[in-house]
Design an enzyme around this catalytic site. Structure first.
Site, PDB file in Angstrom:
ATOM      1  N   HIS A 120       6.050   4.050  -1.882  1.00  0.00           N
ATOM      2  CA  HIS A 120       6.748   4.690  -0.848  1.00  0.00           C
ATOM      3  C   HIS A 120       8.309   4.138  -1.018  1.00  0.00           C
ATOM      4  CE1 HIS A 120       7.646   6.626   2.831  1.00  0.00           C
ATOM      5  NE2 HIS A 120       6.790   7.276   2.639  1.00  0.00           N
TER       6      HIS A 120
ATOM      7  N   GLU B   2      -0.851   9.296   1.461  1.00  0.00           N
ATOM      8  CA  GLU B   2      -1.664  10.243   0.692  1.00  0.00           C
ATOM      9  C   GLU B   2      -3.058   9.777   0.290  1.00  0.00           C
ATOM     10  OE1 GLU B   2      -0.687  12.839   1.418  1.00  0.00           O
ATOM     11  OE2 GLU B   2       1.490  13.187   0.651  1.00  0.00           O
TER      12      GLU B   2
HETATM   13  N1  CMC Z   1       2.525   4.068  -9.708  1.00  0.00           N
HETATM   14  C1  CMC Z   1       3.080   3.472 -10.694  1.00  0.00           C
HETATM   15  N2  CMC Z   1       4.551   3.128 -10.733  1.00  0.00           N
HETATM   16  C2  CMC Z   1       5.394   3.192  -9.658  1.00  0.00           C
HETATM   17  C3  CMC Z   1       4.448   4.060  -8.494  1.00  0.00           C
HETATM   18  C4  CMC Z   1       3.450   4.360  -8.469  1.00  0.00           C
HETATM   19  N3  CMC Z   1       2.759   5.257  -7.692  1.00  0.00           N
HETATM   20  N4  CMC Z   1       5.500   4.237  -7.505  1.00  0.00           N
HETATM   21  C5  CMC Z   1       6.757   3.795  -8.099  1.00  0.00           C
HETATM   22  N5  CMC Z   1       6.443   2.892  -9.359  1.00  0.00           N
HETATM   23  C6  CMC Z   1       7.243   2.321 -10.052  1.00  0.00           C
HETATM   24  C7  CMC Z   1       8.315   3.234 -10.482  1.00  0.00           C
HETATM   25  O1  CMC Z   1       7.929   3.391 -11.842  1.00  0.00           O
HETATM   26  C8  CMC Z   1       9.549   2.280 -10.479  1.00  0.00           C
HETATM   27  O2  CMC Z   1       9.690   1.403 -11.789  1.00  0.00           O
HETATM   28  P1  CMC Z   1      10.650   0.923 -12.692  1.00  0.00           P
HETATM   29  O3  CMC Z   1      11.842   0.453 -11.316  1.00  0.00           O
HETATM   30  O4  CMC Z   1      10.246  -0.116 -13.346  1.00  0.00           O
HETATM   31  O5  CMC Z   1      11.120   2.339 -13.207  1.00  0.00           O
HETATM   32  C9  CMC Z   1       9.554   1.391  -9.380  1.00  0.00           C
HETATM   33  O6  CMC Z   1       8.045   1.131  -9.132  1.00  0.00           O
HETATM   34  C10 CMC Z   1      10.066   1.943  -8.076  1.00  0.00           C
HETATM   35  O7  CMC Z   1      10.185   3.202  -8.120  1.00  0.00           O
HETATM   36  P2  CMC Z   1      10.778   4.367  -7.570  1.00  0.00           P
HETATM   37  O8  CMC Z   1      10.545   5.627  -8.415  1.00  0.00           O
HETATM   38  O9  CMC Z   1      12.129   3.906  -7.708  1.00  0.00           O
HETATM   39  O10 CMC Z   1      10.516   4.783  -6.055  1.00  0.00           O
HETATM   40  P3  CMC Z   1      10.877   5.716  -5.376  1.00  0.00           P
HETATM   41  O11 CMC Z   1      11.547   5.233  -4.212  1.00  0.00           O
HETATM   42  O12 CMC Z   1      11.923   6.691  -5.953  1.00  0.00           O
HETATM   43  O13 CMC Z   1       9.499   6.631  -5.102  1.00  0.00           O
HETATM   44  C11 CMC Z   1       7.359   7.703  -4.721  1.00  0.00           C
HETATM   45  C12 CMC Z   1       8.528   6.626  -4.296  1.00  0.00           C
HETATM   46  C13 CMC Z   1       6.572   7.811  -3.595  1.00  0.00           C
HETATM   47  C14 CMC Z   1       8.067   8.622  -5.307  1.00  0.00           C
HETATM   48  C15 CMC Z   1       6.624   6.757  -5.718  1.00  0.00           C
HETATM   49  O14 CMC Z   1       6.284   5.484  -5.228  1.00  0.00           O
HETATM   50  C16 CMC Z   1       5.581   7.657  -6.356  1.00  0.00           C
HETATM   51  O15 CMC Z   1       5.741   8.452  -7.367  1.00  0.00           O
HETATM   52  N6  CMC Z   1       4.390   7.486  -5.769  1.00  0.00           N
HETATM   53  C17 CMC Z   1       3.322   8.272  -6.304  1.00  0.00           C
HETATM   54  C18 CMC Z   1       3.239   9.602  -5.683  1.00  0.00           C
HETATM   55  C19 CMC Z   1       2.875   9.477  -4.276  1.00  0.00           C
HETATM   56  O16 CMC Z   1       1.822   8.801  -3.906  1.00  0.00           O
HETATM   57  N7  CMC Z   1       3.653  10.410  -3.394  1.00  0.00           N
HETATM   58  C20 CMC Z   1       3.481  10.443  -1.887  1.00  0.00           C
HETATM   59  C21 CMC Z   1       4.315   9.721  -1.253  1.00  0.00           C
HETATM   60  S1  CMC Z   1       3.848   9.479   0.579  1.00  0.00           S
HETATM   61  C22 CMC Z   1       4.007  10.985   1.399  1.00  0.00           C
HETATM   62  C23 CMC Z   1       5.330  11.123   1.921  1.00  0.00           C
HETATM   63  O17 CMC Z   1       5.789  10.645   2.675  1.00  0.00           O
HETATM   64  O18 CMC Z   1       5.935  12.165   1.194  1.00  0.00           O
END
Ligand code: CMC
Length: 370
Positions: free
Chosen positions: A252, A307
């Site tokens: 998140h 989720e």
């Molecule tokens: N599985 C694997 N790796 C992950 C995941 C995951 N679910 N989430 C983050 N990472 C990794 C990501 O690859 C990155 O690695 P690196 O820095 O080495 O490239 C690191 O962790 C940080 O991730 P980020 O993309 O900078 O994090 P973000 O804040 O941009 O993304 C997120 C947040 C929710 C989009 C992401 O955690 C994700 O894609 N989760 C899966 C989708 C999901 O469950 N979405 C529902 C979110 S909760 C509902 C809401 O509030 O909308």
């Protein structure tokens, strides 16, 4: 700390609607713990709180419920618009189109009446289209039923079980509002131009649809179905992470601990389906996923988000998978409309800047080019 990419850490608004504390795992709606509201209050009560700033008094509750129920039936043209859409179109696109077709009662400023109208309409839109998709006659809303019971009733045509209503109500309350998430920000940007509520909501629904925001629960369910048994969890998750895939329902932007909404919903599912082998699968997959995510991205603090357990609640109360994100939308419409009203009340155009990193043309030769 602010990060330009994804506006991480950037404060985009002041709000009285909710506090999201990602370090402590706290979620507050207008001075109330969201978890407590989800445990004890109705959808209508919490909508009233978010829109007006206070919970309805006991003697107001019946009239308030009736006021919301009166807005459930859609204008005739909205049904016709839905009927004209191609079969097989995903439910979020249908909801976005129907909300757009519903239009705003007034352009500016948006009103509480608009907020009620859209919130009451979304479940009717989903249930109508779902019935059509299944070749059944749509079930008309029942004004004598509360909001959540009526949604389940319209989906199935049967009077819903009270424990299903309670579980779904807890989900719809706890997901109503969540600070400056992508779809809420979208709604506020559109509102800041003095556009109408239907436009702001259509845009917000578009943002909600993506798998990184509201589209995750169906992905959670796909993952659990593919894993199938607890013994397969470790190898399945290891291969997914090795392929660079994201595990839906984990991680998140704000929460660096378990999402409090996930904890609340896990309790709801434990009460409802604690004996179900599927619940035990979800619990074991969660443990393995958190361990492997820490191994895969050490120090990233990737935990369960809302989720993951939302998918479990929706499955337990019998909501079909293609309706998961739309059902989340039925809840978040309250938060969006509350933000739209708040934005309008203190409006200033939202217009950030960008940093140009492209090439420059040759040095200017005339004053006009300078
Ligand atoms: N599985 C694997 N790796 C992950 C995941 C995951 N679910 N989430 C983050 N990472 C990794 C990501 O690859 C990155 O690695 P690196 O820095 O080495 O490239 C690191 O962790 C940080 O991730 P980020 O993309 O900078 O994090 P973000 O804040 O941009 O993304 C997120 C947040 C929710 C989009 C992401 O955690 C994700 O894609 N989760 C899966 C989708 C999901 O469950 N979405 C529902 C979110 S909760 C509902 C809401 O509030 O909308």
């Amino acid at each position: 700390m602010a990060n330009t990419r994804g506006l991480e850490g950037v404060v985009a608004a002041e709000t009285e609607l909710s506090l999201v504390d990602g370090e402590r795992g706290h979620l507050v709606f207008r001075g109330h713990w969201a978890r407590e509201l989800a445990r004890s209050r109705s959808f209508e009560d919490v909508a009233h709180l978010l829109w007006t700033g206070r919970l309805p008094a006991p003697e107001e509750a019946a009239a308030w419920q009736a006021q919301m129920a009166a807005a459930r039936t859609l204008p005739e043209h909205v049904y016709r618009v839905m009927d004209a859409l191609p079969a097989g179109l995903d439910m979020m696109s249908v909801v976005r189109t129907a909300v757009s077709a519903l239009g705003a009662a007034q352009d500016w400023p948006p009103s509480l009446a608009d907020a009620i109208r859209f919130t009451a309409a979304v479940p009717t839109i989903i249930a109508y289209r779902h019935a059509r998709n299944e070749g059944r006659s749509p079930v008309a809303p029942r004004p004598d039923l509360p909001h959540v019971a009526n949604y389940l009733y319209m989906l199935t045509g049967r009077h819903p079980a009270p424990d299903h209503v309670r579980a779904l109500e807890a989900y719809l309350v706890i997901t109503m509002e969540h600070g400056m998430n992508a779809s809420t920000f979208t709604a506020r940007v559109v509102t800041s131009t003095q556009s109408d509520m239907a436009s702001a909501l259509s845009a917000a629904i578009g943002a909600m649809k993506g798998p990184l925001h509201g589209g995750a629960p169906a992905g959670v369910m796909d993952m659990l179905e593919q894993i199938g048994t607890p013994e397969r969890a470790e190898s399945w998750i290891r291969s997914a992470l090795a392929r660079g895939e994201r595990l839906m329902g984990f991680g998140h932007r704000v929460y660096k601990t378990t999402d409090p909404r996930a904890l609340a919903l896990r309790d709801v599912v434990t009460e409802l389906a604690g004996e179900d082998p599927w619940f035990s699968l979800a619990t074991q997959v969660e443990d393995v996923a958190i361990r492997l995510l820490e191994e895969h991205k050490p120090g990233r603090r990737l935990y369960t988000n809302v989720e993951y357990w939302a998918a479990a609640v929706l499955r337990a109360v019998g909501i079909p998978k293609p309706l998961y994100t739309a059902t989340f939308t039925a809840s978040r419409t309250v938060g969006w409309t509350a933000h739209i009203l708040e934005q309008a009340a203190h409006n200033r155009l939202i217009r950030p800047q960008s940093v140009y990193v492209g090439p420059m043309p040759a040095a200017p030769t005339t004053p006009e080019e300078a």
